[in-house]
Design a protein around this motif. Structure first.
Motif, short mmCIF file in Angstrom:
data_model
loop_
_atom_site.label_atom_id
_atom_site.label_comp_id
_atom_site.label_asym_id
_atom_site.label_seq_id
_atom_site.Cartn_x
_atom_site.Cartn_y
_atom_site.Cartn_z
N GLU A 170 36.67 68.01 -51.36
CA GLU A 170 35.69 68.16 -52.44
C GLU A 170 34.36 67.50 -52.07
OE1 GLU A 170 35.47 67.30 -57.25
OE2 GLU A 170 36.67 65.99 -55.98
N HIS A 171 34.42 66.31 -51.52
CA HIS A 171 33.21 65.58 -51.12
C HIS A 171 32.42 66.36 -50.06
CE1 HIS A 171 30.55 62.29 -49.93
NE2 HIS A 171 30.94 62.49 -48.68
N LEU A 172 33.12 66.82 -49.03
CA LEU A 172 32.44 67.55 -47.96
C LEU A 172 31.83 68.85 -48.47
CD1 LEU A 172 35.03 66.97 -45.09
CD2 LEU A 172 32.76 65.91 -45.30
N ALA A 173 32.55 69.52 -49.36
CA ALA A 173 32.04 70.78 -49.91
C ALA A 173 30.78 70.54 -50.73
CB ALA A 173 33.12 71.45 -50.76
N HIS A 174 30.80 69.48 -51.55
CA HIS A 174 29.61 69.18 -52.38
C HIS A 174 28.41 68.81 -51.51
CE1 HIS A 174 31.97 68.26 -56.34
NE2 HIS A 174 31.85 69.54 -56.09
N GLN A 175 28.69 68.20 -50.35
CA GLN A 175 27.61 67.82 -49.44
C GLN A 175 27.15 68.98 -48.56
OE1 GLN A 175 26.11 64.68 -49.25
NE2 GLN A 175 27.28 64.29 -51.12
N GLY A 176 27.85 70.11 -48.66
CA GLY A 176 27.51 71.25 -47.83
C GLY A 176 27.82 71.03 -46.37
N LEU A 177 28.84 70.22 -46.11
CA LEU A 177 29.21 69.88 -44.73
C LEU A 177 30.41 70.70 -44.28
CD1 LEU A 177 28.88 66.00 -45.00
CD2 LEU A 177 27.28 67.59 -43.89
N PRO A 178 30.49 71.01 -42.98
CA PRO A 178 31.66 71.75 -42.48
C PRO A 178 32.93 70.92 -42.59
CG PRO A 178 30.32 70.97 -40.65
CD PRO A 178 29.54 70.67 -41.90
N ILE A 179 34.04 71.59 -42.77
CA ILE A 179 35.34 70.92 -42.91
C ILE A 179 36.19 71.28 -41.71
CG2 ILE A 179 37.42 70.71 -44.33
CD1 ILE A 179 35.67 71.54 -46.75
N TYR A 180 36.69 70.26 -41.04
CA TYR A 180 37.51 70.47 -39.85
C TYR A 180 38.73 71.32 -40.21
CZ TYR A 180 39.67 69.29 -35.35
OH TYR A 180 40.22 69.35 -34.09
N PRO A 181 39.04 72.38 -39.46
CA PRO A 181 40.14 73.29 -39.83
C PRO A 181 41.47 72.59 -40.10
CG PRO A 181 38.85 74.23 -38.04
CD PRO A 181 38.32 72.83 -38.25
N GLN A 182 41.78 71.55 -39.32
CA GLN A 182 43.05 70.86 -39.51
C GLN A 182 43.10 70.13 -40.86
OE1 GLN A 182 44.77 69.33 -35.91
NE2 GLN A 182 45.55 67.51 -36.97
N THR A 183 41.93 69.71 -41.35
CA THR A 183 41.88 69.10 -42.68
C THR A 183 42.23 70.12 -43.76
OG1 THR A 183 40.20 67.52 -41.95
CG2 THR A 183 40.40 67.88 -44.33
#
Length: 365
Positions: A170-183
């Protein structure tokens, strides 16, 4: 085993090495994770030394330069796609190679838990979960939601992994940051533990599965197979298993007939409560223990259907517990007029939707 068994030198020597490469604040965090990991290992029956060392070393490579990480990726011929990420992924996924170079650590379980401590995995061992969660909840952390994370970690590692991963995504999405696939794989594997019904702290209670009853009861072999399945699933999810033992007379206490069946394969740390009456609650201390532990849901099975199980279901219902009965995991004896199979079906029908949820035993845990 001690840290020295894994490294060839003492914890004190290790700390001195870490002081040379980590700033004080980072080392303080590592010490906090070490303590949290040891505490979780003790709670969930894992190796405290192994967990503590993994927790202490989890951020060993945190302060390496980007170029050092890129060089390690090349030197060990790691997936080139790793180069598209950064320190948050690298210090675990790549950092384990620096740990091996500098410290000579070879234990695969410890290295694996450090490798995935920020990204997780859809397949995580108990040690993996402990380090992943300890990093999030250690006592120096102070951010919105950390207290809830600490509470969850005392109930279930799986839920704690799910909670942490969901908040990270949720935090990464709100920041517009990519999310590591394994996460994302971790999130997809563990999100089921965030379902509302999964948050209720549960105990699995096995009633009166004792030698004489097993020898003479109806289809007890099938019952024991189903109980073994439920035990295995409960242990995997850190759900407490409690055994009730009916002891009506002093003689029964030492009688082999009235001992818990060895076919249950009870583990040494699983509690046994003795009872004199049909109810598992009357003068046993069980209710006080359940309330102390914050347990709200009981999964009940065992013997005898029309006596101890039925009484316990109805008393448990009156006490306000949420009750679940695994279908086909209670049994009794043939009566003069009514066969055991009919009794079992009759009582399961009585309990269903009135006092308890009667569910397919493979769907409960």
């Amino acid at each position: 085993m001690t840290y020295e068994n894994y490294l060839g030198f003492s914890r004190e020597v290790l700390l001195e090495k870490m002081r040379q490469i980590l700033p004080e604040k980072r080392l303080t965090h590592c010490l906090g994770v070490e303590k949290a990991a040891r505490d979780l290992a003790k709670r969930y029956g894992a190796d405290e030394e192994q967990a503590g060392l993994a927790g202490l070393l989890h951020d060993y490579a945190k302060k390496l330069s980007d170029q050092e990480f890129l060089d390690l990726i090349d030197r060990y011929e790691l997936d080139p796609a790793l180069k598209n990420w950064g320190n948050n992924v690298w210090h675990g996924m790549v950092g384990i190679y620096k740990i091996q170079e500098d410290l000579g650590l070879t234990d695969p379980a410890i290295l694996r838990s450090i490798e995935i401590h920020t990204v997780g995995s859809d397949q995580m061992s108990t040690l993996d979960k402990i380090v992943y969660v300890a990093d999030y909840i250690e006592h120096n952390r102070a951010f919105p939601g950390v207290e809830q994370a600490r509470d969850i970690a005392q109930v279930s590692l799986d839920r704690a992994v799910a909670y942490e991963t969901a908040r990270t995504v949720e935090h990464l999405a709100h920041q517009g940051l990519p999310i590591y696939p394994q996460t994302l794989e971790t999130y997809n594997a563990f999100v089921k533990y965030l379902k509302e019904e999964q948050w209720v702290k549960t105990a699995f209670i096995i009633i009166d599965v004792q030698n004489i009853l097993v020898e003479t009861g109806f289809e007890t072999e099938k019952i024991l197979e189903k109980i073994a399945y439920l035990q295995d699933q409960a242990r995997k999810q850190q759900i407490e298993i409690i055994y009730m033992q009916h002891i009506e007379t002093p003689e029964a206490l030492t009688s082999e007939d009235w001992q818990l069946s060895p076919l249950l394969k009870r583990q040494a740390d699983e509690k046994v409560f003795q009872k004199r009456y049909n109810s598992i609650f009357k003068e046993t201390g069980l209710k006080e223990y359940l309330d102390q532990q914050g347990i709200e849901q009981l999964v009940l099975c065992g013997m005898q259907t029309e006596y101890c199980v039925d009484t316990s279901v109805k008393v448990g219902f009156e006490y306000g517990y949420k009750l679940v009965i695994p279908e086909g995991v209670v049994t009794t004896f043939d009566g003069e007029d009514i066969p055991a199979e009919t009794l079992n079906e009759f009582y399961e029908n009585i309990w269903a939707e009135r006092f308890a949820d009667v569910l397919d035993y493979k769907s409960i845990f």
